[in-house]
Design a protein around this motif. Structure first.
Motif, PDB file in Angstrom:
ATOM      1  N   ALA A 124       1.528   9.904 -10.024  1.00 46.89           N
ATOM      2  CA  ALA A 124       1.445   9.242 -11.415  1.00 46.89           C
ATOM      3  C   ALA A 124       2.745   8.913 -11.796  1.00 46.89           C
ATOM      4  O   ALA A 124       3.879   9.557 -11.490  1.00 46.89           O
ATOM      5  N   ALA A 125       3.059   7.832 -12.528  1.00 48.55           N
ATOM      6  CA  ALA A 125       4.422   7.694 -13.127  1.00 48.55           C
ATOM      7  C   ALA A 125       4.699   8.773 -14.057  1.00 48.55           C
ATOM      8  O   ALA A 125       3.938   9.336 -14.517  1.00 48.55           O
ATOM      9  N   ASN A 126       5.937   8.860 -14.233  1.00 44.19           N
ATOM     10  CA  ASN A 126       6.761  10.053 -14.919  1.00 44.19           C
ATOM     11  C   ASN A 126       5.990  10.199 -16.300  1.00 44.19           C
ATOM     12  O   ASN A 126       6.702   9.311 -17.304  1.00 44.19           O
ATOM     13  N   ALA A 127       4.977  10.797 -16.627  1.00 44.66           N
ATOM     14  CA  ALA A 127       4.533  11.117 -17.772  1.00 44.66           C
ATOM     15  C   ALA A 127       3.713   9.857 -18.632  1.00 44.66           C
ATOM     16  O   ALA A 127       3.830   9.826 -19.721  1.00 44.66           O
ATOM     17  N   VAL A 128       3.286   8.949 -18.022  1.00 43.46           N
ATOM     18  CA  VAL A 128       2.677   7.564 -18.295  1.00 43.46           C
ATOM     19  C   VAL A 128       1.159   7.692 -18.398  1.00 43.46           C
ATOM     20  O   VAL A 128       0.829   6.754 -19.020  1.00 43.46           O
ATOM     21  N   SER A 129       0.531   8.236 -18.025  1.00 44.37           N
ATOM     22  CA  SER A 129      -0.875   8.571 -17.946  1.00 44.37           C
ATOM     23  C   SER A 129      -1.503   9.381 -18.920  1.00 44.37           C
ATOM     24  O   SER A 129      -0.996  10.800 -19.050  1.00 44.37           O
ATOM     25  N   ILE A 130      -2.337   9.014 -19.923  1.00 48.14           N
ATOM     26  CA  ILE A 130      -3.118  10.163 -20.795  1.00 48.14           C
ATOM     27  C   ILE A 130      -4.293  10.647 -20.177  1.00 48.14           C
ATOM     28  O   ILE A 130      -4.764   9.940 -19.578  1.00 48.14           O
ATOM     29  N   ALA A 149      -5.522   5.678 -13.670  1.00 52.04           N
ATOM     30  CA  ALA A 149      -6.444   6.188 -12.540  1.00 52.04           C
ATOM     31  C   ALA A 149      -6.830   4.718 -11.659  1.00 52.04           C
ATOM     32  O   ALA A 149      -6.954   4.846 -10.618  1.00 52.04           O
ATOM     33  N   TYR A 150      -6.924   3.476 -12.455  1.00 54.79           N
ATOM     34  CA  TYR A 150      -7.217   2.395 -11.827  1.00 54.79           C
ATOM     35  C   TYR A 150      -6.353   1.897 -10.806  1.00 54.79           C
ATOM     36  O   TYR A 150      -6.609   0.982  -9.966  1.00 54.79           O
ATOM     37  N   LEU A 151      -5.086   2.351 -10.777  1.00 54.93           N
ATOM     38  CA  LEU A 151      -4.326   2.003  -9.899  1.00 54.93           C
ATOM     39  C   LEU A 151      -4.136   2.750  -8.560  1.00 54.93           C
ATOM     40  O   LEU A 151      -3.355   2.310  -7.607  1.00 54.93           O
ATOM     41  N   TYR A 152      -4.695   3.835  -8.847  1.00 56.43           N
ATOM     42  CA  TYR A 152      -4.994   4.675  -7.442  1.00 56.43           C
ATOM     43  C   TYR A 152      -3.669   4.980  -6.747  1.00 56.43           C
ATOM     44  O   TYR A 152      -3.340   5.209  -5.540  1.00 56.43           O
ATOM     45  N   ASN A 153      -2.454   5.364  -7.528  1.00 58.27           N
ATOM     46  CA  ASN A 153      -1.319   5.662  -7.153  1.00 58.27           C
ATOM     47  C   ASN A 153      -1.638   7.215  -6.548  1.00 58.27           C
ATOM     48  O   ASN A 153      -2.042   8.040  -7.212  1.00 58.27           O
ATOM     49  N   GLU A 154      -0.708   7.452  -5.628  1.00 60.76           N
ATOM     50  CA  GLU A 154      -0.626   8.839  -5.171  1.00 60.76           C
ATOM     51  C   GLU A 154       0.181   9.849  -6.138  1.00 60.76           C
ATOM     52  O   GLU A 154      -0.320  10.984  -6.482  1.00 60.76           O
ATOM     53  N   LEU A 185       0.732  -1.137  -0.070  1.00 62.44           N
ATOM     54  CA  LEU A 185       0.085   0.073  -0.089  1.00 62.44           C
ATOM     55  C   LEU A 185       1.054   1.323   0.009  1.00 62.44           C
ATOM     56  O   LEU A 185       0.461   2.266   0.227  1.00 62.44           O
ATOM     57  N   LYS A 186       1.933   0.922  -0.435  1.00 64.27           N
ATOM     58  CA  LYS A 186       3.018   2.126  -0.654  1.00 64.27           C
ATOM     59  C   LYS A 186       2.467   3.168  -1.758  1.00 64.27           C
ATOM     60  O   LYS A 186       2.165   2.746  -2.710  1.00 64.27           O
ATOM     61  N   ASP A 187       2.510   4.513  -1.365  1.00 63.89           N
ATOM     62  CA  ASP A 187       1.996   5.521  -2.600  1.00 63.89           C
ATOM     63  C   ASP A 187       0.497   5.367  -3.138  1.00 63.89           C
ATOM     64  O   ASP A 187       0.428   5.541  -4.219  1.00 63.89           O
ATOM     65  N   LYS A 188      -0.277   4.868  -2.306  1.00 70.39           N
ATOM     66  CA  LYS A 188      -1.892   4.469  -2.783  1.00 70.39           C
ATOM     67  C   LYS A 188      -2.577   5.576  -2.125  1.00 70.39           C
ATOM     68  O   LYS A 188      -2.661   6.167  -0.959  1.00 70.39           O
ATOM     69  N   ARG A 189      -3.424   6.143  -3.099  1.00 69.67           N
ATOM     70  CA  ARG A 189      -4.307   7.364  -3.092  1.00 69.67           C
ATOM     71  C   ARG A 189      -5.543   6.932  -2.029  1.00 69.67           C
ATOM     72  O   ARG A 189      -6.042   6.142  -2.075  1.00 69.67           O
ATOM     73  N   GLY A 190      -5.718   7.483  -0.737  1.00 73.28           N
ATOM     74  CA  GLY A 190      -6.853   7.572   0.212  1.00 73.28           C
ATOM     75  C   GLY A 190      -6.246   6.310   1.029  1.00 73.28           C
ATOM     76  O   GLY A 190      -7.447   6.338   1.971  1.00 73.28           O
ATOM     77  N   VAL A 191      -5.360   5.750   1.222  1.00 74.56           N
ATOM     78  CA  VAL A 191      -5.067   4.844   2.333  1.00 74.56           C
ATOM     79  C   VAL A 191      -3.668   4.819   2.651  1.00 74.56           C
ATOM     80  O   VAL A 191      -2.693   5.082   1.781  1.00 74.56           O
ATOM     81  N   VAL A 215       6.802   2.270 -10.306  1.00 73.49           N
ATOM     82  CA  VAL A 215       7.195   3.509  -9.799  1.00 73.49           C
ATOM     83  C   VAL A 215       6.472   3.664  -8.425  1.00 73.49           C
ATOM     84  O   VAL A 215       7.152   3.959  -7.396  1.00 73.49           O
ATOM     85  N   SER A 216       5.372   3.332  -8.103  1.00 71.48           N
ATOM     86  CA  SER A 216       4.683   3.174  -6.840  1.00 71.48           C
ATOM     87  C   SER A 216       5.683   2.338  -5.715  1.00 71.48           C
ATOM     88  O   SER A 216       5.515   2.715  -4.771  1.00 71.48           O
ATOM     89  N   ALA A 217       6.158   1.403  -6.333  1.00 74.97           N
ATOM     90  CA  ALA A 217       6.800   0.551  -5.273  1.00 74.97           C
ATOM     91  C   ALA A 217       8.253   1.050  -4.962  1.00 74.97           C
ATOM     92  O   ALA A 217       9.156   0.484  -4.210  1.00 74.97           O
ATOM     93  N   GLY A 218       8.804   2.116  -5.997  1.00 80.43           N
ATOM     94  CA  GLY A 218       9.945   2.367  -5.913  1.00 80.43           C
ATOM     95  C   GLY A 218      11.007   1.829  -6.555  1.00 80.43           C
ATOM     96  O   GLY A 218      12.040   1.815  -6.328  1.00 80.43           O
ATOM     97  N   LEU A 219      10.421   0.982  -7.511  1.00 84.01           N
ATOM     98  CA  LEU A 219      11.384   0.088  -8.515  1.00 84.01           C
ATOM     99  C   LEU A 219      11.610   0.688  -9.759  1.00 84.01           C
ATOM    100  O   LEU A 219      12.153  -0.354 -10.688  1.00 84.01           O
TER     101      LEU A 219
END
Length: 244
Positions: free
Chosen positions: A237-243, A230-235, A7-13, A163-167
């Protein structure tokens, strides 16, 4: 700390320090498991859940001829078979794809954890709902995208999860899978995946070689794969990977 990526870097939790300490305490053992090892079989009683510390795991279903259909992959920080806690019996198999380190949490210990920290019920539920959201994205990818789009979407999704996991730094990450694995994940043949990987490189989108993925143009790659994170609920976003 074995649960540091859960649950690292997860939005809302967010796990509070006492909750994370209690989760660490609930771990009964840490196992180092070779690649291509089945940990849980469909239909068998399950009394523990597995927190992935390092490596890549999969969930899959075999057809009557023994051919495998991957239905999910898991990266470090995922509670791979948390579903087994309420279900007790899974309808799919769970296996390692690479050498893995896993932390084992007995269900009896989870029951104590939830009794002591009631808010953890929502947080563990959140984790399983993320799995469900990823599964829906996989259905979209397999059903609606062409071969190039399937691979582009999967690589963007994996990058965002790492990215969310720091890897991953957002443009380069280790992916210790073969092209045959990538073909199976995306529902392609080994011959077809070779052409797709070459085309992605020739178009200046990304490269997959020597177990390393490099995203040359994340925005174009995500657009080609119709990827939205958006469906990953990451706090973050990965570097410019979301449209948009």
């Amino acid at each position: 700390m074995f649960s540091q990526r859960f649950l690292k870097d997860k939005r809302g939790v967010k796990l509070m320090p006492p909750e994370r300490a209690a989760l660490e305490k609930a771990i009964s053992e840490v196992r180092h498991v070779p690649a291509r090892t089945t940990l849980m079989r469909a239909g068998h009683q399950v009394n523990e859940s597995t927190l992935l510390v390092d490596g890549i795991m999969s969930r899959y279903i075999d057809d009557r001829n023994g051919l495998r259909q991957l239905v999910a992959i898991h990266v470090p920080g995922d509670f791979v078979d948390l579903h087994a806690f309420p279900l007790k019996v899974l309808e799919h198999d769970v296996a390692t794809m690479t050498p893995c380190t896993v932390a084992v949490v007995p269900h009896a210990a989870l029951e104590v954890l939830l009794a002591d920290f009631p808010e953890m019920n929502r947080k563990l539920w959140f984790a399983t709902l993320i799995d469900a959201a990823i599964h829906r994205a996989w259905l979209f990818r397999m059903g609606r995208l062409d071969a190039l789009g399937k691979v582009a979407h999967f690589l963007c999704e994996t990058n965002a999860r790492l990215v969310s996991a720091g890897l991953s730094d957002g443009r380069r990450f280790d992916l210790d899978l073969t092209q045959a694995d990538l073909a199976e994940i995306c529902g392609l043949t080994s011959v077809h995946i070779n052409r797709v990987v070459r085309q992605l490189r020739d178009e200046g989108l990304c490269a997959f070689r020597s177990s390393v993925v490099e995203l040359f143009d994340p925005e174009r790659l995500s657009a080609r794969g119709q990827f939205k994170d958006a469906y990953l609920y990451n706090e973050k976003a990965a570097n410019a990977v979301s449209i948009t």
